[in-house]
Design a protein around this motif. Structure first.
Motif, PDB file in Angstrom:
ATOM      1  N   VAL A  92      50.900   7.675  33.842  1.00  0.00           N
ATOM      2  CA  VAL A  92      49.761   7.508  34.750  1.00  0.00           C
ATOM      3  C   VAL A  92      50.290   7.355  36.176  1.00  0.00           C
ATOM      4  N   VAL A  93      49.538   7.916  37.137  1.00  0.00           N
ATOM      5  CA  VAL A  93      49.974   7.845  38.538  1.00  0.00           C
ATOM      6  C   VAL A  93      49.506   6.545  39.190  1.00  0.00           C
ATOM      7  N   ALA A  94      48.457   5.977  38.684  1.00  0.00           N
ATOM      8  CA  ALA A  94      47.922   4.716  39.222  1.00  0.00           C
ATOM      9  C   ALA A  94      47.174   4.016  38.106  1.00  0.00           C
ATOM     10  N   MET A  95      46.906   2.729  38.341  1.00  0.00           N
ATOM     11  CA  MET A  95      46.236   1.953  37.307  1.00  0.00           C
ATOM     12  C   MET A  95      45.072   1.176  37.936  1.00  0.00           C
ATOM     13  N   ILE A  96      43.945   1.140  37.227  1.00  0.00           N
ATOM     14  CA  ILE A  96      42.746   0.432  37.677  1.00  0.00           C
ATOM     15  C   ILE A  96      42.614  -0.853  36.872  1.00  0.00           C
ATOM     16  N   GLY A  97      42.199  -1.911  37.548  1.00  0.00           N
ATOM     17  CA  GLY A  97      42.014  -3.189  36.874  1.00  0.00           C
ATOM     18  C   GLY A  97      43.098  -4.169  37.285  1.00  0.00           C
ATOM     19  N   PRO A  98      43.135  -5.297  36.647  1.00  0.00           N
ATOM     20  CA  PRO A  98      42.209  -5.798  35.638  1.00  0.00           C
ATOM     21  C   PRO A  98      41.038  -6.550  36.271  1.00  0.00           C
ATOM     22  N   ILE A  99      40.172  -7.119  35.439  1.00  0.00           N
ATOM     23  CA  ILE A  99      39.063  -7.943  35.909  1.00  0.00           C
ATOM     24  C   ILE A  99      39.527  -9.377  36.122  1.00  0.00           C
ATOM     25  N   SER A 100      40.299  -9.909  35.182  1.00  0.00           N
ATOM     26  CA  SER A 100      40.772 -11.291  35.234  1.00  0.00           C
ATOM     27  C   SER A 100      41.854 -11.463  36.298  1.00  0.00           C
ATOM     28  N   ALA A 143      37.583  -6.077  40.487  1.00  0.00           N
ATOM     29  CA  ALA A 143      36.908  -7.331  40.129  1.00  0.00           C
ATOM     30  C   ALA A 143      37.785  -8.570  40.220  1.00  0.00           C
ATOM     31  N   ALA A 144      39.093  -8.465  40.420  1.00  0.00           N
ATOM     32  CA  ALA A 144      39.966  -9.641  40.528  1.00  0.00           C
ATOM     33  C   ALA A 144      39.862 -10.191  41.949  1.00  0.00           C
ATOM     34  N   THR A 145      39.154 -11.279  42.119  1.00  0.00           N
ATOM     35  CA  THR A 145      38.813 -11.787  43.464  1.00  0.00           C
ATOM     36  C   THR A 145      39.679 -12.954  43.920  1.00  0.00           C
ATOM     37  N   ASP A 146      40.693 -13.319  43.168  1.00  0.00           N
ATOM     38  CA  ASP A 146      41.574 -14.431  43.538  1.00  0.00           C
ATOM     39  C   ASP A 146      42.191 -14.163  44.913  1.00  0.00           C
ATOM     40  N   PRO A 147      41.943 -15.023  45.918  1.00  0.00           N
ATOM     41  CA  PRO A 147      42.477 -14.759  47.261  1.00  0.00           C
ATOM     42  C   PRO A 147      43.995 -14.864  47.359  1.00  0.00           C
ATOM     43  N   THR A 148      44.665 -15.443  46.352  1.00  0.00           N
ATOM     44  CA  THR A 148      46.132 -15.548  46.423  1.00  0.00           C
ATOM     45  C   THR A 148      46.829 -14.259  45.999  1.00  0.00           C
ATOM     46  N   GLU A 185      43.247 -19.325  37.570  1.00  0.00           N
ATOM     47  CA  GLU A 185      43.557 -18.815  38.909  1.00  0.00           C
ATOM     48  C   GLU A 185      42.287 -18.505  39.703  1.00  0.00           C
ATOM     49  N   LEU A 186      41.293 -17.917  39.043  1.00  0.00           N
ATOM     50  CA  LEU A 186      40.045 -17.587  39.721  1.00  0.00           C
ATOM     51  C   LEU A 186      39.390 -18.844  40.282  1.00  0.00           C
ATOM     52  N   GLY A 187      39.230 -19.860  39.456  1.00  0.00           N
ATOM     53  CA  GLY A 187      38.533 -21.067  39.876  1.00  0.00           C
ATOM     54  C   GLY A 187      39.315 -21.894  40.864  1.00  0.00           C
ATOM     55  N   ARG A 188      40.563 -22.195  40.549  1.00  0.00           N
ATOM     56  CA  ARG A 188      41.355 -23.075  41.415  1.00  0.00           C
ATOM     57  C   ARG A 188      41.559 -22.477  42.790  1.00  0.00           C
ATOM     58  N   ASN A 189      41.948 -21.220  42.835  1.00  0.00           N
ATOM     59  CA  ASN A 189      42.227 -20.605  44.135  1.00  0.00           C
ATOM     60  C   ASN A 189      40.945 -20.318  44.907  1.00  0.00           C
ATOM     61  N   GLY A 190      39.860 -20.039  44.187  1.00  0.00           N
ATOM     62  CA  GLY A 190      38.586 -19.859  44.871  1.00  0.00           C
ATOM     63  C   GLY A 190      38.099 -21.145  45.517  1.00  0.00           C
ATOM     64  N   VAL A 191      38.222 -22.267  44.805  1.00  0.00           N
ATOM     65  CA  VAL A 191      37.817 -23.560  45.348  1.00  0.00           C
ATOM     66  C   VAL A 191      38.739 -23.977  46.501  1.00  0.00           C
TER      67      VAL A 191
END
Length: 921
Positions: A96-104, A126-131, A174-180
């Motif tokens: 594969v030339v590129a990869m999409i994802g993940p959500i988590s 969909a991975a919104t972790d700011p770190t 990671e999603l919750g802690r870094n988002g908060v």
């Protein structure tokens, strides 16, 4: 010397090179892109459909990628780091030339490290972790805004409604802690904070959730911020309802996970338990592409913003591949030398190939700029997609409706961002606003967002146990130990204007032998030992850094007190009046002198004669009215009217002066060398101050006075004793520096002392609360409302005016001096009558002068001096009028009588003409 090469060998080598090495790029028939995400999740189910639709649309567009077909290979990560990593390796084996994802976000951290090692682009929708930053993961891209962006929107919403403290409930990953953490940073910018955090595990049972939320109820704030991944069960609201936390006191704000969850629900009956919840939803602008996509997938009603970003992600990668092929770059793969060393392991990592042009493809992707169905696709700093607006959604019992929109630069509005931007070109959009919101409990009134402790746990309020100036605050020394005083009464009355009940208890602070140090009292509030402090607490910068003060309920300032001895009485006779009043009195004498002379000059022989005699008569007449009857009598009725008013004004001024001078000679005797804080600062004499107050800090740090000069004093008795001892005796002081309310009370009880100079270091007294306490704001409003009533004056009169009460809050260094405003009314009457009399006189003179000029024309006598120039004629006319006014009234009247007789007896015409010239006296 040359090299001998067989020509046949050279020709064979050339043919091999031509056959093996291509002269130009050959477009591949098939290009693989991979996708690894959780198939069986709220976002994953919708994203899978969107990804497949996007690949189909790309391949159906023959103008794009031409004969090259795009193929999507997908692996299920099941929101598990191990399965996600294993799926990524599976896809890499398939070139594969590129990869999409993940959500988590947790899985994204691991696969981003793999992408960094094998140099292939990893694009998440969909991975919104700011770190997940570009510095740590250079091959990670994101086609959705990170959590820092939506936390900025959420904090703006919190600030919009004026809440200062929140409780965050989040997933412990990671999603919750870094988002908060991003939420905490944004709140700090607005001087707000997270007062309590409730981390929840994905696998938390109902008992754990119940205990966690129940514990948060003991904290004051009632604004809850919810940040998880999408939760179809919405268990948090079921538990909140059981705990009576979905009432009008509470506020529930959710990030965009709630809108994604609600978009996936088919049963709208669930909305009943979410009544009043407010959340964010990514705003997808209306477009033709969006309409076509919605129509194509109308059977799938669970589409959400992340699925739309997934659709745009496929097109973005296709754009990058197109740019790569157009530049003649071949799609080739190679084995990794690092992974070849893993040969023989059961993982078979040596079979993994990586894309040779991964870095070039990453560069092309970063330059992509096109309009997708979710909006503009363009990367900015941090390799995050540029811009994203949010809708503010509100849940009622039956529906989810949009109450407004938020954009980074425009703030809140009820108009969609694109429409708003177009309107800004032609009109001005003023204040931010949102539509009506249904809050928990069904009400439309904005919740307060916090509660005071209940009666079981009332506010602990510390008060100083004073031993001096007990009128302000102290504890009774009897069996009741009741806290009372001026400050206490103000606090209790202000609480009546707070729109809710505030249970509290007073706790005195101090040993009862000396007044406590107020800085220690403030520090205990800062440390959380007490919730607030009530008393005569001055609002100074050093304390404002530690606590929040209410609006001042009393104005104060430092003043200097010295013994009332005055040995320099040379100019004491000038003190009854201010300098401005003395000037006005002097000018009044001169004006009266001029007016009386003008009114009497034509008819009174006493006011005629040589100029020097007239001037002396005029001045002596005016000033002699102070002492005796004038030698000159007034004849004119107008002059007599002016004199009556003037003598009455003079009588009042004389009586006031006499009374005031008597008071000054009685009260003020010998002046001191100390005239204020400046002279006190320049000297070296000892200075007294009230122990425990901020005065010591101000005198030493702000004014730079030596601490050895400063003498602490605890009571009014010590004040009096130290001042009477003086600076030359042990324990004595030359002056005392203290706040005005204390000194006013001291002077009301004791005589022989006075304030010198003007008040300085103007401050106020306020109630102190813990940092960011909402009660500080409500108490400030209550104090303002209290000040509009007479209750504050009544409290002041009750406690501070038992013996004597100053009518003014500002101190006058010469309390007995009379000001011009004291005689303003009388002066206005005198001026009005004087001006009226003068105007009557002038009008009468003009009337007589006009009659006189008419007589001149009738006489037909030529005037040799009459000029043809208008300017000279006007000047001559003025001079003639002045000469006319200077003549005696009797001569003018005689001339007018002759003129009247000549009109009745023509035989006398010649006589009148001969006598036309006005006789000179």
């Amino acid at each position: 010397m040359g090299l001998g090469i067989d020509p046949s060998v050279a020709i064979t080598a050339l043919i091999v090179v031509i056959l093996v090495v291509p002269m130009d790029c050959q477009r591949p028939q098939l290009v693989n892109i991979g996708a690894v995400f959780a198939f069986d999740s709220v976002i994953g189910r919708a994203a899978k459909v969107a990804l497949e639709a996007a690949v189909s649309d790309v391949n159906n567009d023959k103008s794009f990628l031409k004969e090259t077909e795009l193929r999507l290979l997908m692996e299920d990560s099941a929101c598990n780091v191990f399965r996600g990593s294993f799926g990524a390796f599976e896809l890499l084996e398939k070139e594969v030339v590129a990869m999409i994802g993940p959500i988590s976000s947790s899985v994204a951290h691991t696969i981003s490290d793999i992408a960094k090692g094998l140099h292939f682009p990893l694009v998440s929708f969909a991975a919104t972790d700011p770190t997940l930053s570009a510095l740590q993961f250079p091959f990670f891209l994101r086609t959705t805004p990170n959590d820092a962006h939506q936390m900025s929107a959420l904090v703006d919403l919190i600030n919009f409604y004026g809440w200062k403290e929140v409780i965050s409930v989040y997933s412990d990953d990671e999603l919750g802690r870094n988002g908060v953490s991003a939420l905490d940073d944004e709140l700090y910018k607005k001087r707000s904070r997270i007062s309590y955090k409730v981390p929840l595990s994905v696998h938390s049972d109902e008992k754990f959730l119940t205990n966690a939320l129940n514990k948060s109820k003991s904290i004051g704030p009632r604004v809850y911020i919810l940040h998880f991944g999408p939760d179809p069960l919405l268990r948090i609201f079921d538990i909140a309802q059981k705990l009576q936390m979905m009432t009008h006191e509470y506020v529930w704000l959710a990030t965009d996970w709630l809108s994604v969850t609600l978009d996936s629900l088919s049963d709208k009956g669930t909305l009943k338990r979410l009544e009043g919840v407010v959340g964010l939803r990514q705003h997808i602008p209306e477009s033709v592409k969006m309409e076509h996509f919605t129509h194509k997938l109308q059977s799938n009603r669970s589409m959400n913003a992340y699925a739309l970003h997934a659709y745009d992600t496929v097109w973005m990668i296709a754009h990058g591949i197109e740019e790569l092929l157009n530049e003649g770059i071949n799609i080739t793969f190679s084995y990794s030398e690092k992974l070849l060393h893993a040969r023989g392991t059961k993982l078979h990592l040596e079979k993994i190939k990586f894309f040779n042009s991964g870095e070039l493809l990453l560069e092309k992707l970063l330059k992509v700029n096109f309009t997708g169905i979710a909006g503009q696709v363009q990367f900015g700093s941090g390799r995050n997609i540029i811009g994203c607006d949010y809708e503010i959604i509100n849940v009622n019992k039956t529906d989810v409706h949009t109450v407004g929109f938020w954009s980074k630069n425009g703030g809140f509005s009820v108009v969609a961002p694109k429409t708003r931007h177009s309107q800004k070109k032609t009109s001005f959009v003023s204040d931010e606003k949102l539509g009506d919101i249904t809050w928990p409990g069904g009400g439309r009134e904005k919740p307060r967002g916090w509660v005071i402790a209940d009666s079981a746990d009332p506010l602990k309020i510390v008060v100083p146990r004073r031993v001096s100036f007990v009128e302000f605050v102290t504890e009774e020394k009897n069996s009741s130990h009741r806290i009372q005083g001026f400050c206490i009464d103000v606090f209790i009355e202000a609480l009546k204007f707070v729109p809710y009940s505030v249970p509290y208890i007073f706790e005195p602070f101090g040993n009862g032998h000396s007044s406590p140090n107020y800085n220690h009292l403030i520090q205990m509030v800062t440390d959380g030992v007490y919730d607030a402090a009530v008393g005569d607490i001055a609002i100074v910068p050093s304390r404002s850094k530690l606590v929040d003060f209410s609006q001042p309920y009393a104005s104060t300032g430092l003043v200097v007190v010295i013994p009332a001895n005055d040995d320099n009485a040379t100019w004491i006779f000038l003190r009854p009046f201010t300098s401005r009043l003395w000037c006005v009195v002097l000018v009044s004498f001169l004006v009266i002198a001029v007016v009386i002379w003008i009114l009497e000059h034509r008819i009174n022989e006493d006011f005629r004669g040589p100029p020097r005699r007239q001037l002396s008569t005029m001045l002596l007449f005016s000033f002699s009215t102070l002492f005796k009857r004038n030698q000159e009598d007034t004849i004119s009725n107008l002059a007599r009217l002016v004199m009556i008013v003037w003598l009455f004004l003079l009588m009042v001024l004389t009586a006031s002066y006499t009374a005031n001078l008597t008071s000054i000679l009685t009260v003020q005797q010998l002046p001191s060398a100390i005239t204020g804080i400046d002279s006190l600062r320049a000297s070296e004499v000892p200075i007294g101050y009230q122990a425990g107050t901020f005065t010591l800090e101000y005198l030493t740090y702000s004014l730079g006075m030596a601490r050895s000069r400063l003498v602490p004093l605890d009571s009014t008795e010590e004040y009096e004793k130290a001042l009477k001892l003086g600076p030359t005796n042990w324990g004595g002081v030359a002056a005392i520096v203290d706040e005005l309310p204390y000194i006013e009370l001291f002077l009301a009880e004791r005589t022989g002392f006075k304030i010198v100079g003007e008040p300085f270091m103007h401050r106020g007294w306020g109630f102190a609360f813990k940092r960011d306490s909402p009660l500080a704001i409500d108490m400030s409003t209550a104090i303002l409302k209290l000040s509009e009533t007479r209750k504050l004056q009544e409290i002041r009169k009750k406690w501070l005016c038992k013996t004597n009460c100053a009518g003014k809050s500002n101190w006058n260094p010469e309390p007995n001096q009379l000001h011009l405003k004291s005689f303003k009314g009388l002066y206005l009457v005198c001026i009005a009558i004087t001006v009226s009399a003068f105007l009557v006189f002038v009008l009468r003179m003009i009337r007589q002068f006009v009659r006189y000029r008419r007589m001149e024309r009738i006489s037909s006598m030529p005037r040799a001096s009459w000029s043809a120039s208008p300017t000279l004629r006007l000047r001559e006319l003025v001079f003639d009028f002045v000469e006319f006014v200077d003549e005696k009234e009797e001569a003018i009247k005689r001339m007018f009588r002759r003129s009247d007789d000549s009109n009745n007896n023509p035989s006398h015409v010649g006589e009148v003409q001969a006598d036309t010239e006005v006789p000179r006296n």
